[in-house]
Scaffold this motif. Sequence first.
Motif, PDB file in Angstrom:
ATOM      1  N   GLY A 173       4.734  -0.082  -1.517  1.00 13.79           N
ATOM      2  CA  GLY A 173       4.920  -0.587  -2.840  1.00 13.79           C
ATOM      3  C   GLY A 173       6.379  -0.356  -3.215  1.00 13.79           C
ATOM      4  N   ALA A 227      -0.280   2.655  -4.633  1.00 14.20           N
ATOM      5  CA  ALA A 227       1.135   2.337  -4.406  1.00 14.20           C
ATOM      6  C   ALA A 227       1.947   2.855  -5.437  1.00 14.20           C
ATOM      7  CB  ALA A 227       1.439   0.929  -3.934  1.00 14.20           C
ATOM      8  N   TYR A 228       3.020   2.886  -4.959  1.00 13.76           N
ATOM      9  CA  TYR A 228       4.255   3.460  -5.751  1.00 13.76           C
ATOM     10  C   TYR A 228       4.790   2.255  -6.348  1.00 13.76           C
ATOM     11  CZ  TYR A 228       3.952   8.057  -3.734  1.00 13.76           C
ATOM     12  OH  TYR A 228       3.407   9.557  -3.660  1.00 13.76           O
ATOM     13  N   GLN A 229       4.345   1.856  -7.687  1.00 15.43           N
ATOM     14  CA  GLN A 229       5.182   0.928  -8.359  1.00 15.43           C
ATOM     15  C   GLN A 229       6.203   1.587  -9.282  1.00 15.43           C
ATOM     16  OE1 GLN A 229       2.381  -1.477 -10.681  1.00 15.43           O
ATOM     17  NE2 GLN A 229       3.881  -2.772 -11.588  1.00 15.43           N
ATOM     18  N   GLN A 257      -1.778   7.675  -9.991  1.00 16.06           N
ATOM     19  CA  GLN A 257      -1.718   6.303  -9.817  1.00 16.06           C
ATOM     20  C   GLN A 257      -1.905   5.846 -11.511  1.00 16.06           C
ATOM     21  OE1 GLN A 257      -4.530   4.525  -6.745  1.00 16.06           O
ATOM     22  NE2 GLN A 257      -4.635   6.815  -5.994  1.00 16.06           N
ATOM     23  N   TYR A 297      -2.670  -3.709 -10.313  1.00 14.94           N
ATOM     24  CA  TYR A 297      -2.692  -2.217  -9.637  1.00 14.94           C
ATOM     25  C   TYR A 297      -4.083  -1.809  -9.380  1.00 14.94           C
ATOM     26  CZ  TYR A 297      -1.011   2.357  -8.414  1.00 14.94           C
ATOM     27  OH  TYR A 297      -0.703   3.529  -7.636  1.00 14.94           O
ATOM     28  N   TRP A 306       8.659  -6.185 -10.080  1.00 12.80           N
ATOM     29  CA  TRP A 306       7.292  -6.203 -11.036  1.00 12.80           C
ATOM     30  C   TRP A 306       7.720  -6.619 -12.506  1.00 12.80           C
ATOM     31  CZ3 TRP A 306       7.344  -2.617 -14.740  1.00 12.80           C
ATOM     32  CH2 TRP A 306       8.217  -1.404 -14.526  1.00 12.80           C
ATOM     33  N   HIS A 322       0.894  -1.229   0.095  1.00 12.65           N
ATOM     34  CA  HIS A 322       0.042   0.042  -0.011  1.00 12.65           C
ATOM     35  C   HIS A 322       0.630   1.239  -0.024  1.00 12.65           C
ATOM     36  CE1 HIS A 322      -2.601   3.018   2.015  1.00 12.65           C
ATOM     37  NE2 HIS A 322      -3.091   3.150   1.299  1.00 12.65           N
ATOM     38  N   SER A 339       1.933  -8.447 -12.055  1.00 13.35           N
ATOM     39  CA  SER A 339       1.480  -7.395 -11.114  1.00 13.35           C
ATOM     40  C   SER A 339       0.008  -6.776 -11.285  1.00 13.35           C
ATOM     41  CB  SER A 339       2.494  -6.100 -11.012  1.00 13.35           C
ATOM     42  OG  SER A 339       2.467  -5.697 -12.339  1.00 13.35           O
ATOM     43  N   TYR A 370      -0.340  -3.602  -6.154  1.00  9.85           N
ATOM     44  CA  TYR A 370      -0.180  -2.393  -5.785  1.00  9.85           C
ATOM     45  C   TYR A 370      -1.462  -1.682  -5.331  1.00  9.85           C
ATOM     46  CZ  TYR A 370       4.667  -3.229  -7.390  1.00  9.85           C
ATOM     47  OH  TYR A 370       5.912  -3.635  -7.533  1.00  9.85           O
ATOM     48  N   THR A 395       8.523  -3.749  -4.114  1.00 15.79           N
ATOM     49  CA  THR A 395       9.323  -3.765  -5.615  1.00 15.79           C
ATOM     50  C   THR A 395      10.756  -4.193  -5.343  1.00 15.79           C
ATOM     51  OG1 THR A 395       7.845  -2.102  -6.666  1.00 15.79           O
ATOM     52  CG2 THR A 395       9.979  -2.426  -7.571  1.00 15.79           C
TER      53      THR A 395
END
Length: 241
Positions: free
Chosen positions: A87, A108-110, A199, A185, A178, A83, A183, A105, A91
């Motif tokens: 993320g 979240a920051y992917q 996002q 999102y 990822w 979250h 993955s 994710y 990763t």
Amino acid sequence: MATTEVPRPTLLLVHGAWHGLWCWEKLELHLIAEGWATRTVELPSAARSDLPNVEPLAGIHRDAQTVLKTLEDIKGPVVVVGHSYGGIPVTQAIANARNVCHVIYLAAYQLDVGESLYGFHGAPEPEFPTGVIQPAQDRVAVAAFYADVPEEEAARAVRNLVPQSVRSFSERVTQAGWRTIPSTYIICEQDKALPSEEQEKLAARASAVHRLQSSHSPFLSMPSKLAALLTYIAHGSRPAY
């Protein structure tokens, strides 16, 4: 003819900045009721008062080591849910994990290799990333994180927030798991902390995208709906033996 039952993956839940294990409690109740095994991780970059906090404070790499250690302790396949800030260490960690079959994710920051949270937002990375960032308080925190959470529960959540290390926002990703692990999102459409437009950019990197009409914390505002979505994704993540 005898068949071999494919085990359900364990769901590993990784919280975001300023948060802790407490944020997953409602969601875990729903997941466990549906027969899913869950695990959580306490990220050291969230500077809790019960831990010694001396420089250098934890950043994404120490967080990732914590995530990876937890993954190594889990037998069988794992679906990792990160979250927000969570993320980023996810990763990094899953690139070295052998039992992760899917990563989710959640608003979240992917991030990709060479990126940091500050860098993604176009902010300068401090030369000396020391100290902490204090959490937002009261109405500001509620508006950012818990806009659709019941008032009393949102107030309790704000009281649980802790400082977050500057280092965690400035360190860069060196491995992006990822890129080799499927993955998904989940975009939170009403999010004020990480707006949906941001996002969308991150979600373009994922194998699949889902949406929730929630603010930043659907594990508090709509845990039943989030649990249903996670289990839907995780069912499709069972390994093919």
